[in-house]
Scaffold this motif. Structure first.
Motif, PDB file in Angstrom:
ATOM      1  N   ARG A  69     -40.928  81.190  70.259  1.00  0.00           N
ATOM      2  CA  ARG A  69     -41.039  80.028  69.368  1.00  0.00           C
ATOM      3  C   ARG A  69     -42.480  79.871  68.878  1.00  0.00           C
ATOM      4  O   ARG A  69     -42.724  79.608  67.707  1.00  0.00           O
ATOM      5  CB  ARG A  69     -40.551  78.762  70.057  1.00  0.00           C
ATOM      6  CG  ARG A  69     -40.594  77.584  69.102  1.00  0.00           C
ATOM      7  CD  ARG A  69     -40.049  76.305  69.676  1.00  0.00           C
ATOM      8  NE  ARG A  69     -40.160  75.272  68.655  1.00  0.00           N
ATOM      9  CZ  ARG A  69     -39.159  74.589  68.170  1.00  0.00           C
ATOM     10  NH1 ARG A  69     -37.952  74.796  68.607  1.00  0.00           N
ATOM     11  NH2 ARG A  69     -39.364  73.673  67.250  1.00  0.00           N
ATOM     12  N   GLU A  70     -43.442  80.033  69.761  1.00  0.00           N
ATOM     13  CA  GLU A  70     -44.853  79.894  69.391  1.00  0.00           C
ATOM     14  C   GLU A  70     -45.258  80.941  68.357  1.00  0.00           C
ATOM     15  O   GLU A  70     -45.928  80.625  67.368  1.00  0.00           O
ATOM     16  CB  GLU A  70     -45.741  80.017  70.637  1.00  0.00           C
ATOM     17  CG  GLU A  70     -47.209  79.827  70.335  1.00  0.00           C
ATOM     18  CD  GLU A  70     -48.086  79.947  71.574  1.00  0.00           C
ATOM     19  OE1 GLU A  70     -49.319  80.025  71.402  1.00  0.00           O
ATOM     20  OE2 GLU A  70     -47.550  79.965  72.704  1.00  0.00           O
ATOM     21  N   ASP A  71     -44.843  82.184  68.561  1.00  0.00           N
ATOM     22  CA  ASP A  71     -45.188  83.238  67.600  1.00  0.00           C
ATOM     23  C   ASP A  71     -44.488  83.023  66.263  1.00  0.00           C
ATOM     24  O   ASP A  71     -45.078  83.255  65.196  1.00  0.00           O
ATOM     25  CB  ASP A  71     -44.817  84.613  68.160  1.00  0.00           C
ATOM     26  CG  ASP A  71     -45.821  85.115  69.191  1.00  0.00           C
ATOM     27  OD1 ASP A  71     -46.858  84.446  69.410  1.00  0.00           O
ATOM     28  OD2 ASP A  71     -45.575  86.188  69.774  1.00  0.00           O
ATOM     29  N   ARG A  72     -43.251  82.577  66.293  1.00  0.00           N
ATOM     30  CA  ARG A  72     -42.548  82.292  65.040  1.00  0.00           C
ATOM     31  C   ARG A  72     -43.248  81.165  64.284  1.00  0.00           C
ATOM     32  O   ARG A  72     -43.400  81.218  63.065  1.00  0.00           O
ATOM     33  CB  ARG A  72     -41.082  81.934  65.303  1.00  0.00           C
ATOM     34  CG  ARG A  72     -40.239  83.120  65.738  1.00  0.00           C
ATOM     35  CD  ARG A  72     -38.815  82.665  66.071  1.00  0.00           C
ATOM     36  NE  ARG A  72     -38.063  83.682  66.767  1.00  0.00           N
ATOM     37  CZ  ARG A  72     -37.000  84.299  66.273  1.00  0.00           C
ATOM     38  NH1 ARG A  72     -36.563  84.018  65.073  1.00  0.00           N
ATOM     39  NH2 ARG A  72     -36.360  85.198  66.980  1.00  0.00           N
ATOM     40  N   ASP A  73     -43.686  80.138  65.016  1.00  0.00           N
ATOM     41  CA  ASP A  73     -44.406  79.022  64.401  1.00  0.00           C
ATOM     42  C   ASP A  73     -45.714  79.509  63.782  1.00  0.00           C
ATOM     43  O   ASP A  73     -46.042  79.150  62.645  1.00  0.00           O
ATOM     44  CB  ASP A  73     -44.677  77.938  65.445  1.00  0.00           C
ATOM     45  CG  ASP A  73     -45.366  76.732  64.845  1.00  0.00           C
ATOM     46  OD1 ASP A  73     -44.798  76.111  63.920  1.00  0.00           O
ATOM     47  OD2 ASP A  73     -46.490  76.409  65.298  1.00  0.00           O
ATOM     48  N   THR A  74     -46.442  80.343  64.493  1.00  0.00           N
ATOM     49  CA  THR A  74     -47.699  80.896  63.970  1.00  0.00           C
ATOM     50  C   THR A  74     -47.438  81.709  62.709  1.00  0.00           C
ATOM     51  O   THR A  74     -48.164  81.579  61.712  1.00  0.00           O
ATOM     52  CB  THR A  74     -48.382  81.783  65.044  1.00  0.00           C
ATOM     53  OG1 THR A  74     -48.701  80.963  66.175  1.00  0.00           O
ATOM     54  CG2 THR A  74     -49.641  82.442  64.511  1.00  0.00           C
ATOM     55  N   ASN A  75     -46.409  82.518  62.719  1.00  0.00           N
ATOM     56  CA  ASN A  75     -46.056  83.331  61.562  1.00  0.00           C
ATOM     57  C   ASN A  75     -45.757  82.443  60.353  1.00  0.00           C
ATOM     58  O   ASN A  75     -46.272  82.681  59.252  1.00  0.00           O
ATOM     59  CB  ASN A  75     -44.855  84.219  61.896  1.00  0.00           C
ATOM     60  CG  ASN A  75     -44.510  85.172  60.786  1.00  0.00           C
ATOM     61  OD1 ASN A  75     -45.358  85.884  60.260  1.00  0.00           O
ATOM     62  ND2 ASN A  75     -43.248  85.183  60.410  1.00  0.00           N
ATOM     63  N   VAL A  76     -44.932  81.422  60.535  1.00  0.00           N
ATOM     64  CA  VAL A  76     -44.570  80.518  59.437  1.00  0.00           C
ATOM     65  C   VAL A  76     -45.803  79.803  58.891  1.00  0.00           C
ATOM     66  O   VAL A  76     -45.988  79.701  57.674  1.00  0.00           O
ATOM     67  CB  VAL A  76     -43.483  79.516  59.896  1.00  0.00           C
ATOM     68  CG1 VAL A  76     -43.316  78.370  58.914  1.00  0.00           C
ATOM     69  CG2 VAL A  76     -42.160  80.243  60.103  1.00  0.00           C
ATOM     70  N   ARG A  77     -46.664  79.338  59.763  1.00  0.00           N
ATOM     71  CA  ARG A  77     -47.874  78.643  59.302  1.00  0.00           C
ATOM     72  C   ARG A  77     -48.813  79.583  58.537  1.00  0.00           C
ATOM     73  O   ARG A  77     -49.423  79.186  57.552  1.00  0.00           O
ATOM     74  CB  ARG A  77     -48.590  77.981  60.475  1.00  0.00           C
ATOM     75  CG  ARG A  77     -47.836  76.775  60.992  1.00  0.00           C
ATOM     76  CD  ARG A  77     -48.502  76.199  62.244  1.00  0.00           C
ATOM     77  NE  ARG A  77     -47.713  75.163  62.836  1.00  0.00           N
ATOM     78  CZ  ARG A  77     -47.940  73.861  62.678  1.00  0.00           C
ATOM     79  NH1 ARG A  77     -48.933  73.453  61.929  1.00  0.00           N
ATOM     80  NH2 ARG A  77     -47.171  72.979  63.275  1.00  0.00           N
ATOM     81  N   ARG A  78     -48.926  80.819  58.984  1.00  0.00           N
ATOM     82  CA  ARG A  78     -49.761  81.788  58.259  1.00  0.00           C
ATOM     83  C   ARG A  78     -49.206  82.037  56.858  1.00  0.00           C
ATOM     84  O   ARG A  78     -49.951  82.041  55.874  1.00  0.00           O
ATOM     85  CB  ARG A  78     -49.834  83.117  59.022  1.00  0.00           C
ATOM     86  CG  ARG A  78     -50.721  83.079  60.225  1.00  0.00           C
ATOM     87  CD  ARG A  78     -50.725  84.419  60.941  1.00  0.00           C
ATOM     88  NE  ARG A  78     -51.512  84.349  62.163  1.00  0.00           N
ATOM     89  CZ  ARG A  78     -51.616  85.340  63.031  1.00  0.00           C
ATOM     90  NH1 ARG A  78     -50.997  86.490  62.814  1.00  0.00           N
ATOM     91  NH2 ARG A  78     -52.353  85.192  64.108  1.00  0.00           N
ATOM     92  N   ILE A  79     -47.900  82.248  56.784  1.00  0.00           N
ATOM     93  CA  ILE A  79     -47.287  82.478  55.483  1.00  0.00           C
ATOM     94  C   ILE A  79     -47.469  81.244  54.599  1.00  0.00           C
ATOM     95  O   ILE A  79     -47.799  81.361  53.416  1.00  0.00           O
ATOM     96  CB  ILE A  79     -45.788  82.819  55.635  1.00  0.00           C
ATOM     97  CG1 ILE A  79     -45.616  84.124  56.420  1.00  0.00           C
ATOM     98  CG2 ILE A  79     -45.119  82.925  54.269  1.00  0.00           C
ATOM     99  CD1 ILE A  79     -44.178  84.382  56.865  1.00  0.00           C
ATOM    100  N   GLY A  80     -47.254  80.080  55.167  1.00  0.00           N
ATOM    101  CA  GLY A  80     -47.419  78.838  54.411  1.00  0.00           C
ATOM    102  C   GLY A  80     -48.831  78.660  53.888  1.00  0.00           C
ATOM    103  O   GLY A  80     -49.037  78.202  52.751  1.00  0.00           O
TER     104      GLY A  80
END
Length: 190
Positions: free
Chosen positions: A67-78
């Motif tokens: 979940r933490e890595d997915r959140d980091t990925n989404v925030r980077r893309i955003g």
């Protein structure tokens, strides 16, 4: 000396926004995004597609699927999407982004900076996605080769109130992209 006024069409072409397409794996997000990108580009808009798989390879290499890595990925893309959109680019983001709070953080980041943001839910049911299985993920999960597949053995939090919900299993790519184009036109972005 008087500055020349831009036409409405020129202003729309300069008006950037992030169009975030969320949905399950094999829902049709990237296919719709690429179809819309072609249309927008032909109309003279500056367009980028930030595909989730490509971003993971180049921007988020090394991240897993916690979940933490997915959140980091989404925030980077955003973050990248907002930067591009702030400079007049229509940024199409076909990314699973399974957690509502991660998507909401991206929306708020855009709002705080006055950058347009639309959330589109490509609402293809898991059984249709599994039958499509574009990348073989559902077959690998069923065979026990992988776990944590979004919508199967890992959660997917569908948007409650997206700007647009596309039932991609009930209409073709052109119709789906057309519905999204109509939304952009309605919002003064196409």
């Amino acid at each position: 000396m008087r500055a020349a006024r831009m036409t409405q069409e020129q202003e729309q072409a300069m008006s950037g926004a992030t169009i975030w397409l969320t949905g399950l794996p094999s829902a049709g997000k990237t296919t719709i995004a690429r179809a819309l990108a072609g249309r927008l580009s032909a109309e003279g808009h500056r367009v980028e597609v930030l595909d989730g798989d490509e971003v993971r390879e180049f921007l988020s290499a090394g991240l897993g699927f916690s979940r933490e890595d997915r959140d980091t990925n989404v925030r980077r893309i955003g973050f990248v999407a907002q930067l591009l959109a702030a400079h007049g680019v229509k940024v199409l983001v076909p990314v699973i982004a399974p957690y509502a709070d991660s998507r909401e953080a991206v929306r708020k980041h855009h709002q705080e900076r006055g950058t347009g943001y639309l959330e589109v839910h490509v609402a293809t049911p898991v059984d249709v996605c599994s039958a499509r299985d574009v990348k073989g993920l559902y077959a690998r999960q069923a065979a026990g080769e992988i776990s944590g597949l979004t919508g199967v053995d890992d959660p997917y939090e569908a948007p409650d109130a997206p700007d647009l919900r596309i039932e991609a299993h009930e209409q073709g790519v052109a119709e789906s992209a057309g519905a999204l184009h109509a939304l952009l036109a309605e919002r003064g972005l196409a």
